[in-house]
Each structure stands twice: as structure tokens, then as C-alpha cells.
Design a protein around this motif. Structure first.
Motif, PDB file in Angstrom:
ATOM      1  N   PRO A  28     -36.359 -49.364  20.046  1.00 25.43           N
ATOM      2  CA  PRO A  28     -37.067 -50.631  20.054  1.00 25.43           C
ATOM      3  C   PRO A  28     -36.138 -51.757  20.488  1.00 25.43           C
ATOM      4  CG  PRO A  28     -36.619 -49.938  17.806  1.00 25.43           C
ATOM      5  CD  PRO A  28     -36.207 -48.814  18.714  1.00 25.43           C
ATOM      6  N   VAL A  29     -36.684 -52.637  21.292  1.00 29.89           N
ATOM      7  CA  VAL A  29     -35.914 -53.798  21.707  1.00 29.89           C
ATOM      8  C   VAL A  29     -36.030 -54.824  20.593  1.00 29.89           C
ATOM      9  CG1 VAL A  29     -35.701 -55.631  23.400  1.00 29.89           C
ATOM     10  CG2 VAL A  29     -36.359 -53.332  24.133  1.00 29.89           C
ATOM     11  N   GLU A  30     -34.897 -55.133  19.993  1.00 28.84           N
ATOM     12  CA  GLU A  30     -34.892 -56.049  18.868  1.00 28.84           C
ATOM     13  C   GLU A  30     -33.876 -57.142  19.145  1.00 28.84           C
ATOM     14  OE1 GLU A  30     -33.572 -55.972  14.214  1.00 28.84           O
ATOM     15  OE2 GLU A  30     -34.435 -54.172  15.075  1.00 28.84           O
ATOM     16  N   GLU A  31     -34.319 -58.355  19.103  1.00 29.87           N
ATOM     17  CA  GLU A  31     -33.414 -59.475  19.240  1.00 29.87           C
ATOM     18  C   GLU A  31     -32.742 -59.683  17.896  1.00 29.87           C
ATOM     19  OE1 GLU A  31     -32.568 -61.265  21.964  1.00 29.87           O
ATOM     20  OE2 GLU A  31     -33.782 -59.832  23.055  1.00 29.87           O
ATOM     21  N   ALA A  32     -31.446 -59.554  17.866  1.00 29.90           N
ATOM     22  CA  ALA A  32     -30.733 -59.682  16.601  1.00 29.90           C
ATOM     23  C   ALA A  32     -29.681 -60.769  16.742  1.00 29.90           C
ATOM     24  CB  ALA A  32     -30.083 -58.363  16.224  1.00 29.90           C
ATOM     25  N   ALA A  33     -29.844 -61.809  16.006  1.00 28.99           N
ATOM     26  CA  ALA A  33     -28.868 -62.892  15.986  1.00 28.99           C
ATOM     27  C   ALA A  33     -28.462 -63.115  14.537  1.00 28.99           C
ATOM     28  CB  ALA A  33     -29.460 -64.153  16.583  1.00 28.99           C
ATOM     29  N   LEU A  34     -27.180 -63.219  14.313  1.00 28.14           N
ATOM     30  CA  LEU A  34     -26.676 -63.391  12.962  1.00 28.14           C
ATOM     31  C   LEU A  34     -25.362 -64.143  13.055  1.00 28.14           C
ATOM     32  CD1 LEU A  34     -27.104 -62.463   9.955  1.00 28.14           C
ATOM     33  CD2 LEU A  34     -25.637 -60.542  10.515  1.00 28.14           C
ATOM     34  N   GLU A  35     -25.194 -65.137  12.220  1.00 31.10           N
ATOM     35  CA  GLU A  35     -23.924 -65.837  12.185  1.00 31.10           C
ATOM     36  C   GLU A  35     -22.887 -64.884  11.600  1.00 31.10           C
ATOM     37  OE1 GLU A  35     -22.014 -69.702  10.073  1.00 31.10           O
ATOM     38  OE2 GLU A  35     -24.071 -69.862  10.823  1.00 31.10           O
ATOM     39  N   ILE A  36     -21.789 -64.708  12.321  1.00 29.26           N
ATOM     40  CA  ILE A  36     -20.759 -63.757  11.915  1.00 29.26           C
ATOM     41  C   ILE A  36     -19.906 -64.358  10.799  1.00 29.26           C
ATOM     42  CG2 ILE A  36     -18.764 -62.424  12.692  1.00 29.26           C
ATOM     43  CD1 ILE A  36     -21.441 -61.509  13.886  1.00 29.26           C
ATOM     44  N   SER A  37     -19.707 -63.574   9.760  1.00 25.84           N
ATOM     45  CA  SER A  37     -18.898 -63.988   8.616  1.00 25.84           C
ATOM     46  C   SER A  37     -17.435 -64.159   9.005  1.00 25.84           C
ATOM     47  CB  SER A  37     -19.008 -62.938   7.507  1.00 25.84           C
ATOM     48  OG  SER A  37     -18.086 -63.208   6.486  1.00 25.84           O
ATOM     49  N   ALA A  38     -16.786 -65.133   8.420  1.00 26.83           N
ATOM     50  CA  ALA A  38     -15.367 -65.366   8.680  1.00 26.83           C
ATOM     51  C   ALA A  38     -14.481 -64.439   7.849  1.00 26.83           C
ATOM     52  CB  ALA A  38     -15.008 -66.815   8.382  1.00 26.83           C
ATOM     53  N   ASP A  39     -15.039 -63.776   6.852  1.00 28.59           N
ATOM     54  CA  ASP A  39     -14.259 -62.916   5.952  1.00 28.59           C
ATOM     55  C   ASP A  39     -14.200 -61.474   6.448  1.00 28.59           C
ATOM     56  OD1 ASP A  39     -13.845 -65.073   4.237  1.00 28.59           O
ATOM     57  OD2 ASP A  39     -15.670 -64.644   3.120  1.00 28.59           O
ATOM     58  N   LEU A  40     -13.956 -61.294   7.728  1.00 23.12           N
ATOM     59  CA  LEU A  40     -13.890 -59.965   8.317  1.00 23.12           C
ATOM     60  C   LEU A  40     -12.491 -59.703   8.839  1.00 23.12           C
ATOM     61  CD1 LEU A  40     -17.193 -60.014  10.397  1.00 23.12           C
ATOM     62  CD2 LEU A  40     -16.859 -59.081   8.104  1.00 23.12           C
ATOM     63  N   THR A  41     -12.083 -58.440   8.770  1.00 20.21           N
ATOM     64  CA  THR A  41     -10.769 -58.041   9.260  1.00 20.21           C
ATOM     65  C   THR A  41     -10.947 -56.961  10.318  1.00 20.21           C
ATOM     66  OG1 THR A  41      -9.848 -58.431   7.065  1.00 20.21           O
ATOM     67  CG2 THR A  41      -8.504 -57.154   8.595  1.00 20.21           C
ATOM     68  N   VAL A  42     -10.458 -57.211  11.527  1.00 21.86           N
ATOM     69  CA  VAL A  42     -10.489 -56.216  12.594  1.00 21.86           C
ATOM     70  C   VAL A  42      -9.266 -55.323  12.420  1.00 21.86           C
ATOM     71  CG1 VAL A  42     -10.443 -55.838  15.088  1.00 21.86           C
ATOM     72  CG2 VAL A  42     -11.716 -57.784  14.144  1.00 21.86           C
ATOM     73  N   GLU A  43      -9.500 -54.029  12.350  1.00 23.17           N
ATOM     74  CA  GLU A  43      -8.446 -53.040  12.075  1.00 23.17           C
ATOM     75  C   GLU A  43      -8.083 -52.280  13.356  1.00 23.17           C
ATOM     76  OE1 GLU A  43      -7.033 -52.367   9.034  1.00 23.17           O
ATOM     77  OE2 GLU A  43      -8.194 -53.907   7.971  1.00 23.17           O
ATOM     78  N   GLU A  44      -7.171 -52.855  14.147  1.00 20.16           N
ATOM     79  CA  GLU A  44      -6.798 -52.263  15.443  1.00 20.16           C
ATOM     80  C   GLU A  44      -6.113 -50.900  15.298  1.00 20.16           C
ATOM     81  OE1 GLU A  44      -7.802 -53.236  18.297  1.00 20.16           O
ATOM     82  OE2 GLU A  44      -8.541 -55.225  17.774  1.00 20.16           O
TER      83      GLU A  44
END
Length: 165
Positions: A28-44
Motif C-alpha cells: 500500500p502506498v502510505e504517506e508517512a510523515a513524522l517529526e524525528i526524535s532528537a534522542d536517537l543514536t546512529v550506530e555506525e
């Protein structure tokens, strides 16, 4: 306790059925917009370990190693942040990611997502046990972008985007 276990098994089964995506599948084509949380950690480093595990599995089958791809990496990070903020795994907007990557030269695009695993071996083993995920891991792809993002609770969310160039 039995009801909890049954509910947990049902949830796990539902997640496995919905956590792999390929171009050819109708979604299904779903438009998804969400403000991204600042409390996230990218684990390279975690993401690099996953690519190593995936390539080790591919090598055991005589398949070529997947190379890193910056375009699919950017889209994987964006999507993983989205999932971590939303608190659920999904393939929301997969076709937008696929179309973007095709505009950058990809001939084919697929995606695996997951959450909650503690290390690279666990997430790759789970993907290998799932037919749809395994098809992507073992597919005729040349490049990949992987993202691991942890939310404020430390729960890890994963996106691996596979492309053929």
C-alpha cells in the motif's frame, strides 16, 4: 503466562511476515510523515558488523560481497530514524526510497527491517531464518546501505537496503 507467551509468539510471527520488502511486491502506498526524535543514536560500527555478517553468509554460498552504497545508506538512516521515532518497524514509503535509488542508477531495490536485536549475529541470523529476508540477503544485489539506530530506551532498529547497480 500462557496468554502472554501466545501473544508474544503471534506478535513475532506478524513482524516476520511484514518486515521484508521488494520492488515486485504490491504494498500500500502510505504517506508517512513524522517529526524525528532528537534522542536517537546512529550506530555506525553496529551497521558495519551487520554488513560483515551478511557478506560472510553470502560468501558461504559462493555469492559476491555487497559493497557499501552511500545513496542507499542515506535512505536507510532516514527510514531507521523514522521507525525508531514511531516505535515500530515498517516499510512506510518504501516506493519513494526505491524510486529515489532508481533515479541514482539502481536497477533493483529491496529492503529488510528489524528491531530489538542486540548484535549483528542475532539480526542476520533472524533474517536468514525468514524466507523473505533470506531472499533479499542472498539475492542478485551488488550494493547495500545499512543503518542501526537506537532510541532513547536503547532499543535498536535496523534497515538494510539492497540495490543492484
Amino acid at each position: 503466562m500462557r496468554t502472554f507467551t501466545t501473544s508474544l509468539l503471534a506478535l513475532t510471527f506478524a513482524l516476520f511476515l511484514t518486515s521484508c520488502s521488494q520492488d515486485e511486491e504490491l504494498m500500500p502506498v502510505e504517506e508517512a510523515a513524522l517529526e524525528i526524535s532528537a534522542d536517537l543514536t546512529v550506530e555506525e560500527a553496529f551497521a558495519a558488523e551487520i554488513l560483515s555478517e551478511v557478506n560472510e553468509h553470502r560468501a558461504s554460498l559462493g555469492l559476491s560481497a555487497l559493497q557499501n552504497n552511500s545513496d542507499s545508506k542515506v535512505k536507510a538512516v532516514e527510514h531507521t530514524k523514522y521507525m525508531a521515532t514511531k516505535g515500530t518497524i515498517s516499510h512506510d514509503n518504501f516506493f519513494k526510497r526505491s524510486d529515489y535509488l532508481k533515479s541514482k542508477g539502481a536497477a533493483r531495490v529491496s529492503e529488510n527491517v528489524a528491531f530489538g536485536y542486540r548484535d549483528a549475529k542475532e539480526v542476520v541470523a533472524a533474517w536468514i531464518k525468514s524466507e523473505g529476508h533470506r531472499e533479499a540477503l542472498e539475492g542478485n544485489f551488488t550494493h547495500s546501505g545499512i543503518s542501526v539506530v537506537k532510541n532513547e530506551k536503547g532499543t535498536a532498529y535496523f534497515t538494510q537496503i539492497f540495490i543492484t547497480k
